[in-house]
Design a protein around this motif. Structure first.
Motif, PDB file in Angstrom:
ATOM      1  N   PHE A   1       0.827  -1.206   0.000  1.00  0.00           N
ATOM      2  CA  PHE A   1       0.000   0.000   0.000  1.00  0.00           C
ATOM      3  C   PHE A   1       0.858   1.252   0.000  1.00  0.00           C
ATOM      4  CE2 PHE A   1      -2.298  -3.446   1.946  1.00  0.00           C
ATOM      5  CZ  PHE A   1      -3.582  -3.342   1.448  1.00  0.00           C
ATOM      6  N   LYS A   2       0.229   2.362  -0.441  1.00  0.00           N
ATOM      7  CA  LYS A   2       0.905   3.654  -0.407  1.00  0.00           C
ATOM      8  C   LYS A   2       0.755   4.332   0.942  1.00  0.00           C
ATOM      9  CE  LYS A   2       0.386   4.888  -5.321  1.00  0.00           C
ATOM     10  NZ  LYS A   2      -0.206   5.876  -6.262  1.00  0.00           N
ATOM     11  N   ASP A   3      -0.367   4.080   1.629  1.00  0.00           N
ATOM     12  CA  ASP A   3      -0.627   4.789   2.878  1.00  0.00           C
ATOM     13  C   ASP A   3      -1.350   3.890   3.871  1.00  0.00           C
ATOM     14  OD1 ASP A   3      -3.697   5.236   2.531  1.00  0.00           O
ATOM     15  OD2 ASP A   3      -2.839   5.986   0.665  1.00  0.00           O
ATOM     16  N   ARG A   4      -1.288   4.305   5.144  1.00  0.00           N
ATOM     17  CA  ARG A   4      -1.867   3.518   6.226  1.00  0.00           C
ATOM     18  C   ARG A   4      -3.393   3.427   6.113  1.00  0.00           C
ATOM     19  NH1 ARG A   4       0.345   2.170  11.012  1.00  0.00           N
ATOM     20  NH2 ARG A   4       2.091   3.576  10.620  1.00  0.00           N
ATOM     21  N   GLU A   5      -4.029   4.507   5.632  1.00  0.00           N
ATOM     22  CA  GLU A   5      -5.487   4.516   5.534  1.00  0.00           C
ATOM     23  C   GLU A   5      -5.981   3.440   4.570  1.00  0.00           C
ATOM     24  OE1 GLU A   5      -3.557   7.197   5.340  1.00  0.00           O
ATOM     25  OE2 GLU A   5      -4.022   8.020   7.331  1.00  0.00           O
ATOM     26  N   SER A   6      -5.340   3.327   3.420  1.00  0.00           N
ATOM     27  CA  SER A   6      -5.733   2.306   2.446  1.00  0.00           C
ATOM     28  C   SER A   6      -5.523   0.908   3.016  1.00  0.00           C
ATOM     29  CB  SER A   6      -4.938   2.471   1.156  1.00  0.00           C
ATOM     30  OG  SER A   6      -5.206   3.710   0.542  1.00  0.00           O
ATOM     31  N   LYS A   7      -4.413   0.727   3.713  1.00  0.00           N
ATOM     32  CA  LYS A   7      -4.132  -0.574   4.306  1.00  0.00           C
ATOM     33  C   LYS A   7      -5.201  -0.945   5.328  1.00  0.00           C
ATOM     34  CE  LYS A   7      -0.729  -2.982   7.193  1.00  0.00           C
ATOM     35  NZ  LYS A   7       0.635  -2.970   7.781  1.00  0.00           N
ATOM     36  N   GLN A   8      -5.586  -0.008   6.176  1.00  0.00           N
ATOM     37  CA  GLN A   8      -6.584  -0.296   7.193  1.00  0.00           C
ATOM     38  C   GLN A   8      -7.940  -0.600   6.580  1.00  0.00           C
ATOM     39  OE1 GLN A   8      -6.224   3.263   9.590  1.00  0.00           O
ATOM     40  NE2 GLN A   8      -4.725   2.321  10.971  1.00  0.00           N
TER      41      GLN A   8
ATOM     42  N   PRO B   1       5.316  -2.356   7.700  1.00  0.00           N
ATOM     43  CA  PRO B   1       4.321  -1.294   7.898  1.00  0.00           C
ATOM     44  C   PRO B   1       3.415  -1.061   6.697  1.00  0.00           C
ATOM     45  CG  PRO B   1       6.474  -0.596   8.694  1.00  0.00           C
ATOM     46  CD  PRO B   1       6.692  -1.880   7.961  1.00  0.00           C
ATOM     47  N   TRP B   2       3.909  -1.350   5.492  1.00  0.00           N
ATOM     48  CA  TRP B   2       3.137  -1.027   4.289  1.00  0.00           C
ATOM     49  C   TRP B   2       2.527  -2.262   3.622  1.00  0.00           C
ATOM     50  CZ3 TRP B   2       8.419  -0.433   4.884  1.00  0.00           C
ATOM     51  CH2 TRP B   2       9.212  -1.389   4.241  1.00  0.00           C
ATOM     52  N   ASN B   3       2.595  -3.441   4.270  1.00  0.00           N
ATOM     53  CA  ASN B   3       2.102  -4.625   3.565  1.00  0.00           C
ATOM     54  C   ASN B   3       1.067  -5.397   4.363  1.00  0.00           C
ATOM     55  OD1 ASN B   3       3.401  -6.406   5.450  1.00  0.00           O
ATOM     56  ND2 ASN B   3       3.929  -7.787   3.786  1.00  0.00           N
ATOM     57  N   LEU B   4       0.352  -6.271   3.660  1.00  0.00           N
ATOM     58  CA  LEU B   4      -0.495  -7.296   4.257  1.00  0.00           C
ATOM     59  C   LEU B   4      -0.157  -8.614   3.579  1.00  0.00           C
ATOM     60  CD1 LEU B   4      -4.022  -5.581   4.451  1.00  0.00           C
ATOM     61  CD2 LEU B   4      -2.449  -6.013   6.349  1.00  0.00           C
ATOM     62  N   GLU B   5      -0.341  -9.718   4.312  1.00  0.00           N
ATOM     63  CA  GLU B   5      -0.112 -11.044   3.761  1.00  0.00           C
ATOM     64  C   GLU B   5      -1.349 -11.888   4.030  1.00  0.00           C
ATOM     65  OE1 GLU B   5       3.588 -12.596   5.225  1.00  0.00           O
ATOM     66  OE2 GLU B   5       4.670 -10.732   4.799  1.00  0.00           O
TER      67      GLU B   5
END
Length: 306
Positions: free
Chosen positions: A195-202, A221-225
């Motif tokens: 992701f580019k930002d925390r908001e999109s990730k959340q 900090p910027w990824n999900l698995e």
């Protein structure tokens, strides 16, 4: 086909740059690593080896310490791309991969366990992802797969240049991952999201966690698995222990990120690396020196080989 890869050991500047009084680099005060661009080239060569049966030779030059990059050239890869030289090392008998989705017995050349997302489940995940600013790829039995358009956007997501080169060298580019899945009908061991930002990730995490067939973790900090529900490094460890006829309490595991906690919790001794996530260090049974200080090796010497 014969491929020669030239690699060089260079100072690791992440910990700061040290200089001698004459203005030259003080290499003795800095850790040394393989040149990241050389590492990306090595990954590309090993993919050609896997695809065409090529013979890969790695060459370096320098002081005797430079031999370290030759040893590094034989480590750190996902299962589909692990060099035969690593698998044939004495003592390497089993492997837990892709966050515990697959466990392999190298001696018998068989799967101990394989717990994956179905191709239909993965398509439902991708349909969610396509509505958000995120780039993603997936691991199948043949290796990493991503879309050409997503691989072209890596720099836009703040991924370092050397990591972009590595990702592009280790992913099979397809036009449409959904069509690929419909055609291949293959199991998916894991998905990586950036992701580019925390908001999109959340926002994406909340939607994916509402899908009962998916387990969501993070290692950066910027990824999900994403794995199949209930599949963690801890479940992979338990599957291997059951296969070997031993108790999980007889094992020791090392980790540094969120997705390592289930494994540390399952093991008899859970060890966090000094450079690991703070919450992991708070929960771990013990703390080892950082990976840059050969913390795993030192911990084994101190707590196992006694």
């Amino acid at each position: 086909m014969k491929i020669v890869v030239c690699v060089k050991q260079v100072p690791d500047t992440k910990g700061g740059v040290k200089f001698n009084p004459d203005g030259t680099l003080d290499r003795s005060a800095m850790l040394a690593i393989m040149n990241p661009d050389d590492k990306a080239g090595l990954e590309a060569a090993l993919r050609l080896k896997d695809q065409y049966g090529a013979e890969v030779t790695v060459v370096t030059m320098g002081l005797p310490k430079a031999e370290e990059v030759l040893r590094e050239a034989m480590t750190g890869r996902a299962l589909p791309a692990v060099p035969e030289e690593v698998l044939s090392l004495p003592g390497v008998h089993y492997g837990i991969f892709t966050n515990g989705a697959v466990v392999r017995d190298f001696g018998k050349n068989t799967w101990v366990s394989e717990s994956c997302l179905s191709w239909e489940e993965t398509i439902r995940v991708i349909e969610v992802l396509r509505r958000h600013p995120v780039i993603y790829d997936m691991y199948v039995s043949e290796g990493g797969v991503s879309e050409t358009r997503l691989l072209a956007q890596l720099e836009e997501y703040g991924i370092p240049e050397r990591e972009c080169a590595y990702i592009r060298a280790t992913r099979r580019a397809v036009t449409d991952m959904v069509e690929y899945l419909r055609e291949k009908k293959c199991l998916v061991q894991k998905m990586n999201l950036n992701f580019k930002d925390r908001e999109s990730k959340q926002a994406v995490r909340a939607k994916l966690e509402a899908m009962p067939e998916v387990l969501v973790t993070s290692s950066l900090p910027w990824n999900l698995e994403l794995n199949a529900a209930g599949i963690t490094k801890g479940s992979g460890l338990r599957n291997l222990c059951q296969y070997l006829g031993i108790e999980a309490e007889e094992t020791m595991a090392f980790g540094d990120g969120e997705n390592d906690w289930p494994m540390l919790e399952a093991a008899g001794i859970g060890v966090a690396m000094e450079n690991g996530a703070p919450f992991l260090k708070e929960r771990a049974d013990r703390i080892a020196a950082s990976n840059r200080e050969e913390g795993v090796a030192e911990a084994i010497r101190q707590w196992v080989l006694i």
